[in-house]
Write a protein that holds these residues in place. Structure first.
Motif, PDB file in Angstrom:
ATOM      1  N   GLU A 397       0.814  -1.201   0.000  1.00 55.36           N
ATOM      2  CA  GLU A 397       0.000   0.000   0.000  1.00 55.36           C
ATOM      3  C   GLU A 397       0.855   1.262   0.000  1.00 55.36           C
ATOM      4  N   THR A 398       0.545   2.196  -0.914  1.00 53.85           N
ATOM      5  CA  THR A 398       1.219   3.500  -0.889  1.00 53.85           C
ATOM      6  C   THR A 398       0.292   4.462  -0.149  1.00 53.85           C
ATOM      7  N   PRO A 399       0.813   5.083   0.947  1.00 48.47           N
ATOM      8  CA  PRO A 399      -0.080   5.940   1.726  1.00 48.47           C
ATOM      9  C   PRO A 399      -0.454   7.230   1.002  1.00 48.47           C
ATOM     10  N   ALA A 400      -1.505   7.887   1.487  1.00 47.16           N
ATOM     11  CA  ALA A 400      -1.927   9.178   0.930  1.00 47.16           C
ATOM     12  C   ALA A 400      -0.920  10.269   1.333  1.00 47.16           C
ATOM     13  N   ALA A 401      -1.007  11.423   0.660  1.00 42.40           N
ATOM     14  CA  ALA A 401      -0.062  12.505   0.949  1.00 42.40           C
ATOM     15  C   ALA A 401      -0.266  13.057   2.363  1.00 42.40           C
ATOM     16  N   MET A 402      -1.514  13.072   2.835  1.00 45.95           N
ATOM     17  CA  MET A 402      -1.796  13.622   4.172  1.00 45.95           C
ATOM     18  C   MET A 402      -2.749  12.685   4.910  1.00 45.95           C
ATOM     19  N   GLU A 403      -2.692  12.722   6.237  1.00 51.27           N
ATOM     20  CA  GLU A 403      -3.604  11.909   7.069  1.00 51.27           C
ATOM     21  C   GLU A 403      -4.479  12.892   7.842  1.00 51.27           C
TER      22      GLU A 403
END
Ligand SMILES: Cc1ncc(COP(=O)(O)O)c(C=O)c1O
Length: 468
Positions: A397-403
């Motif tokens: 999984e590639t995470p999103a730019a912001m959480e």
């Protein structure tokens, strides 16, 4: 002392909300698999999941509901709806739809084809999905400040003009059937676009002969930011600001569930008669006759009244001040948020707040769960659960730019004491943030997993191994 800004309405009808015990909330959350979308609405005390379709209607809107003319074709209600929209937005052709995404589907299936590119500051997920469904590509060209949560910029929703020119030059203007601007920029923190930026985008569009469309969902909130932040607009009426802004556009899509102050509805506008004809032909196929487009006459009335009320100075002053109040109370107490506060929502930077939880253990989703457990508040994760990319082969999984965690504020629904309650709950969660554990996904769908995924708390052994 700055004067207190009060809710510019009094309450005529009330809807009880249910207080639950911490034990009950724990059971409800476990039953829902730690996914706030699966909580029953009646088990939520303060619902900040969305500002869409959740507004409280005014006495005048309810009176409009009773006036609704349900004639199948050419009803009086449609005349009022069209006249009000023409008065504010200035477009010649007004096409009613059941909500915003129906307007998007009709617009994009008329204008876009495989291989086209559609620039926007940031596409909302339905906009992106409807564009991609035609085989075209949706590209986000918002200014780089938009990706830095703690950085202040008065118009963080602005389009990056240089990247817009470069994109058009790269793919060729013939492959760019339209340019869009989303006001305010929902997926980018509810941040406004300046009038100057709209003019600059228009100049580029004109140079290349490309139509400019506005995604107008929160147009009145955007106009208020222009009035209060942009030089030269302080003494202009909100309606005049809207008229100027839309005069630079060739058309718009609108979800009346936001700044239409209605619970359902939308519309599509254009000045091009041929395009309008094609769009009406599609409308008849799936939405309905061109004077009701999937809505009842009473809905058209509620929207016509809502569009007038949303422009009132006292309403907008209260609306923007109450959102800012929530944001400032949290950030003054050390909770990291996207700065400055947006128009319709506050976004907590969950990665910064829960920095001990690695992104692969979804700090945003963990924070959403804690807000519910603490105080029965429902928020939504806008981070790797929603936008993480899962490789179908490896499962990596590639995470999103912001959480982020979004607290969206329904219009005219909650009072200041509700908002104070939310602030207290967020601060309590912040005080015990080091005890909060991350989550892992135990069940997920291949698309739009955030709506249905189920989660479990990570075990203590996994906590020890974290540190990403
Ligand atoms: C910026 C933006 N565009 C389009 C839409 C889609 O509108 P609807 O939910 O009425 O289909 C939304 C809804 O949240 C939105 O925020």
């Amino acid at each position: 002392m700055t004067p207190r800004i009060i809710e510019p309405f009094r309450i005529k009808v009330v809807e009880p909300i249910k207080l639950t015990t911490p034990g009950e909330r724990r059971d409800f959350l476990e039953e829902a698999g730690y996914n706030a979308f699966k909580l029953r609405g009646e088990d939520v005390l303060i619902d900040l999941l969305t500002d869409s379709g959740t507004s409280a209607m005014s006495a005048e809107q309810w009176a409009g509901i009773m006036r609704g003319d349900e004639a199948y074709a050419c009803s009086r209600s449609f005349d009022r709806f069209r006249d009000r929209i023409q008065d504010i937005f200035g477009f010649e052709h007004v096409i009613p739809t059941h909500q915003g995404r129906a307007a998007e589907r009709i617009l994009f299936s008329t204008l876009c084809k495989k291989g086209d590119v559609i620039p926007n500051n940031t596409h909302f997920d339905t906009t992106r999905a409807n564009i991609e469904y035609t085989g075209a590509k949706a590209v986000d060209l918002v200014i780089h400040e938009a990706h830095q949560p703690s950085k202040y910029h008065p118009f963080k929703g602005n389009m990056d003009i240089r990247r817009l020119r470069d994109t058009i030059a790269e793919v060729g203007p013939d492959n760019v059937p339209l340019i869009m601007l989303t006001i305010t920029n929902n997926s980018g923190g509810g941040q406004p676009v300046s009038m100057r930026n709209v003019r600059e985008v228009k100049a580029v569009a004109q140079q290349f002969g490309i139509p400019l469309y506005i995604d107008a969902c929160r147009f009145a909130e955007n106009a208020y930011f222009i009035k209060t932040r942009e030089e030269g607009y302080a003494n202009r009426e909100i309606k005049e600001i809207c008229r100027e802004l839309f005069s630079y556009a060739d058309g718009c899509t609108m979800s009346a569930k936001k700044d239409g102050l209605a619970n359902i509805g939308g519309f599509l506008c254009t000045n091009d008669p041929d395009l309008a004809q094609q769009e009406r032909n599609l409308l008849i196929l799936t939405e309905g006759f061109p004077t009701y487009g999937g809505l009842a006459g009473r809905d058209l009335e509620a929207i016509a009244v809502g569009l007038e009320e949303v422009l009132h100075d006292d309403y907008l002053r209260y609306r923007i001040a109450s959102t800012r109040y929530l944001g400032e109370r949290m950030s003054l107490a050390g909770v990291p948020i996207v700065e400055p506060p947006g128009g319709h929502a506050i976004y907590i930077d969950a990665k910064a707040m829960l920095s001990h939880i690695p992104v692969n253990q979804y700090p945003g989703q963990a924070l959403v769960s804690e807000l519910y457990l603490e105080a029965g508040i429902r928020a939504v994760e806008i981070g790797s659960v929603m936008f993480g990319q899962v490789d179908p082969q490896t499962g990596e999984e590639t995470p999103a730019a912001m959480e982020l965690v979004r607290l969206a504020i329904p219009r005219r629904v909650y009072t200041q004491s509700h908002i104070d309650y939310v602030v207290e709950a967020v601060l309590k969660v912040n005080e015990r943030k080091h005890e909060i554990r991350g989550l892992r996904i135990v069940e997920q769908a291949p698309f739009l997993r955030h709506f249905t995924a189920r989660f479990a708390r990570v075990a203590n052994s996994e906590v020890a191994q974290s540190g990403v």
